[in-house]
Design a protein around this motif. Structure first.
Motif, mmCIF file in Angstrom:
data_model
loop_
_atom_site.group_PDB
_atom_site.id
_atom_site.type_symbol
_atom_site.label_atom_id
_atom_site.label_comp_id
_atom_site.label_asym_id
_atom_site.label_seq_id
_atom_site.Cartn_x
_atom_site.Cartn_y
_atom_site.Cartn_z
ATOM 1 N N UNK A 139 0.841 -1.216 0.000
ATOM 2 C CA UNK A 139 0.000 0.000 0.000
ATOM 3 C C UNK A 139 0.869 1.255 0.000
ATOM 4 N N UNK A 140 1.956 1.215 0.775
ATOM 5 C CA UNK A 140 2.793 2.412 0.904
ATOM 6 C C UNK A 140 3.572 2.685 -0.380
ATOM 7 N N UNK A 141 4.031 1.618 -1.037
ATOM 8 C CA UNK A 141 4.706 1.802 -2.333
ATOM 9 C C UNK A 141 3.762 2.448 -3.347
ATOM 10 N N UNK A 142 2.478 2.125 -3.236
ATOM 11 C CA UNK A 142 1.517 2.593 -4.241
ATOM 12 C C UNK A 142 1.030 4.022 -3.978
ATOM 13 N N UNK A 143 1.390 4.607 -2.818
ATOM 14 C CA UNK A 143 0.895 5.957 -2.503
ATOM 15 C C UNK A 143 1.509 6.993 -3.432
ATOM 16 N N UNK A 144 0.727 8.004 -3.783
ATOM 17 C CA UNK A 144 1.260 9.090 -4.610
ATOM 18 C C UNK A 144 2.167 10.011 -3.812
ATOM 19 N N UNK A 145 1.879 10.172 -2.520
ATOM 20 C CA UNK A 145 2.670 11.059 -1.663
ATOM 21 C C UNK A 145 2.877 10.357 -0.326
ATOM 22 N N UNK A 168 9.838 3.885 2.005
ATOM 23 C CA UNK A 168 10.390 5.236 2.223
ATOM 24 C C UNK A 168 11.471 5.513 1.178
ATOM 25 N N UNK A 169 12.323 4.515 0.925
ATOM 26 C CA UNK A 169 13.351 4.682 -0.114
ATOM 27 C C UNK A 169 12.696 4.941 -1.471
#
Ligand SMILES: C[S@@+](CC[C@H](N)C(=O)[O-])C[C@H]1O[C@@H](n2cnc3c(N)ncnc32)[C@H](O)[C@@H]1O
Length: 243
Positions: A16-22, A57-58
């Motif tokens: 989910x976090x990889x897919x976030x726009x921001x 985060x990276x």
């Protein structure tokens, strides 16, 4: 290994976090726009994520033009990170290793970050000086951890949320082991963080006490929104290497 065993649980959050726009930070997913965790201009900067887990985060750093490296001591977490790299077509180095001793020369990076990675699970007496060694003069370190106040107020029983009572001593807190949990966390008082950071060559630029927005949700049972709206349950340290 603790994090190899927990990697499957973290995979969905990583996806989910990889897919976030921001970027969205911490246990409440507070938007970057409201928190300002990242420096404004990361373009062309060498960055390292200490305890990168699934390395979202990276990925956010790479999307802002930085050249990130992620290091984590769990192969299983890194396996998820590699799968997501492939899925998103984003390549950057992922190292299997200990953030307390990183196989890069002195002054290799402009920016270091840890979101509940080394910042919570590695010994601060080791990872903070190591982060200082890795950064160039003027380089920035940003890390997210549980707020010290929360750690004082969380009951030892698993799954029970923080109360409005101080349940353990503040003085002497360092290495914390929760009953029934095989992990070892590190929690320092603000004074201990300040002395360690300064001794390691950092100047403190900010300490942001995170207040989740109204109606924020979390998958973690150790704090309620009502508590977190009244008292800080997470904090973001922003420091800069002297020089
Ligand atoms: C809660 S995860 C946080 C990482 C990332 N934000 C995430 O949620 O996937 C904690 C990570 O820190 C890593 N870790 C713990 N101690 C470490 C150490 N000494 N060196 C490198 N990584 C470490 C664990 O393997 C785990 O992947």
């Amino acid at each position: 290994m603790l994090w190899d065993a927990q990697a499957a649980e973290y995979a969905r959050h990583g996806e989910e976090s990889w897919a976030l726009g921001a970027p969205r930070w911490g246990i409440w997913g507070v938007p970057e726009s409201g928190l300002g965790v990242l420096p404004d201009d990361l373009s062309g900067k060498d960055a390292i994520e200490l305890g990168c887990g699934t390395a979202y985060v990276s990925a956010w750093l790479a999307c802002r033009g930085a050249r990130p490296v992620g290091i984590d001591n769990s192969e299983a977490q890194l396996a998820t990170a590699r799968r997501l790299q492939e899925q998103h077509g984003l390549a950057f180095p992922l190292l299997h290793g200990n953030a307390e001793s990183v196989p890069y020369p002195d002054a290799s990076f402009d920016f270091a970050i840890s979101e509940y990675g080394a910042s919570l699970w590695a010994d601060p007496e080791r990872w903070v000086p190591e982060a200082a060694r890795l950064l160039r003069p003027g380089g920035r370190l940003v890390f997210l951890v549980n707020a010290f106040l929360l750690t004082l107020c969380v009951p030892a029983e698993d799954g029970v949320a923080a109360t409005d009572r101080l349940l353990r001593s503040a003085f002497g807190m360092h290495r914390v082991e929760w009953p029934g949990d095989p992990g070892v966390e590190f929690h320092l008082s603000h004074g201990d963080w300040i002395r360690l950071l300064r001794r390691s060559g950092f100047e403190i630029e900010d300490l942001v006490e995170v207040r989740p927005p109204d109606r924020a949700t979390t998958r973690y049972p150790f704090v309620t929104l009502e508590w977190a709206r009244r008292w800080p349950c997470e904090e973001v340290w922003k420091v800069r290497k002297r020089g």
